[in-house]
Design a protein around this motif. Structure first.
Motif, PDB file in Angstrom:
ATOM      1  N   GLN A  79       0.829  -1.211   0.000  1.00  0.00           N
ATOM      2  CA  GLN A  79       0.000   0.000   0.000  1.00  0.00           C
ATOM      3  C   GLN A  79       0.863   1.261   0.000  1.00  0.00           C
ATOM      4  O   GLN A  79       0.588   2.213  -0.739  1.00  0.00           O
ATOM      5  N   GLU A  82       2.488   1.626  -3.483  1.00  0.00           N
ATOM      6  CA  GLU A  82       1.515   2.058  -4.491  1.00  0.00           C
ATOM      7  C   GLU A  82       1.147   3.532  -4.297  1.00  0.00           C
ATOM      8  O   GLU A  82       1.007   4.266  -5.271  1.00  0.00           O
ATOM      9  N   LYS A  83       0.997   3.943  -3.058  1.00  0.00           N
ATOM     10  CA  LYS A  83       0.664   5.341  -2.769  1.00  0.00           C
ATOM     11  C   LYS A  83       1.780   6.270  -3.277  1.00  0.00           C
ATOM     12  O   LYS A  83       1.520   7.265  -3.940  1.00  0.00           O
ATOM     13  N   GLU A  86       1.889   6.155  -7.261  1.00  0.00           N
ATOM     14  CA  GLU A  86       0.814   6.920  -7.884  1.00  0.00           C
ATOM     15  C   GLU A  86       1.015   8.427  -7.699  1.00  0.00           C
ATOM     16  O   GLU A  86       0.811   9.200  -8.632  1.00  0.00           O
ATOM     17  N   ILE A  93       2.371  -0.652 -12.383  1.00  0.00           N
ATOM     18  CA  ILE A  93       3.448  -1.365 -11.692  1.00  0.00           C
ATOM     19  C   ILE A  93       3.470  -2.799 -12.203  1.00  0.00           C
ATOM     20  O   ILE A  93       2.433  -3.465 -12.275  1.00  0.00           O
ATOM     21  N   LYS A 140      -0.317  -4.051 -12.451  1.00  0.00           N
ATOM     22  CA  LYS A 140      -1.468  -3.365 -11.865  1.00  0.00           C
ATOM     23  C   LYS A 140      -1.459  -1.928 -12.352  1.00  0.00           C
ATOM     24  O   LYS A 140      -0.461  -1.225 -12.207  1.00  0.00           O
ATOM     25  N   LEU A 142      -2.412   1.837 -11.921  1.00  0.00           N
ATOM     26  CA  LEU A 142      -2.715   2.708 -10.804  1.00  0.00           C
ATOM     27  C   LEU A 142      -3.656   3.835 -11.191  1.00  0.00           C
ATOM     28  O   LEU A 142      -4.232   4.482 -10.327  1.00  0.00           O
TER      29      LEU A 142
END
Length: 144
Positions: A79, A82-83, A86, A93, A140, A142
């Motif tokens: 998490q 990803e935060k 982004e 990713i 994935k 984002l």
């Protein structure tokens, strides 16, 4: 348990954790920008990192010490990564895995064929020679 960015003094402990989980370290960047660790009482118990290729990211080096598994540490590391990704312009990713495809599927990653990966990411050391061709490729987006 806290998640924090990596400072240079953490490098050796990160390498030890990755090696203990049979993850590659030979191509680990000298400066671990876009790497995060989970710490418990000052001890590194989890790590995750990302390499940047323009607006694409390559997730790498995710490991959690066996004694700390099933405590949502990996989920918190993913998490956080990803935060950061982004918020700094990463749109997709990618990752390679031999053992965690089920985990990453639950985190919203989908399985791809190697020829679906952009050339910039395929040219990384992870894709080109560190990870075996048997490793599963996942991605994935984002951008929602």
């Amino acid at each position: 348990m806290n998640i924090c960015t990596v400072i240079p003094e953490m490098r050796n402990d990160i390498i030890k954790l990755l090696q203990s989980q049979q993850l590659p370290v030979a191509d680990l960047p000298l400066i671990l920008t876009d790497f995060f660790v989970a710490k418990d009482a000052g001890k590194i118990v989890g790590v995750i990192g990302m390499e940047r290729y323009g607006t694409l990211g390559l997730l790498r080096s995710m490991a959690v010490h066996p004694g700390y598994r099933n405590q949502h540490i990996a989920a918190n590391l993913v998490q956080e990564l990803e935060k950061r990704a982004e918020s700094t312009g990463i749109q997709t990713i990618y990752l390679l895995t031999e053992t965690a495809s089920g985990y990453f599927t639950r985190k919203g990653f989908t399985i791809l064929q190697r020829d679906q990966v952009p050339d910039a990411v395929k040219s990384s050391s992870e894709f080109s020679h560190v990870c075996p061709v048997s490793a599963m490729v996942m991605a994935k987006d984002l951008i929602h």
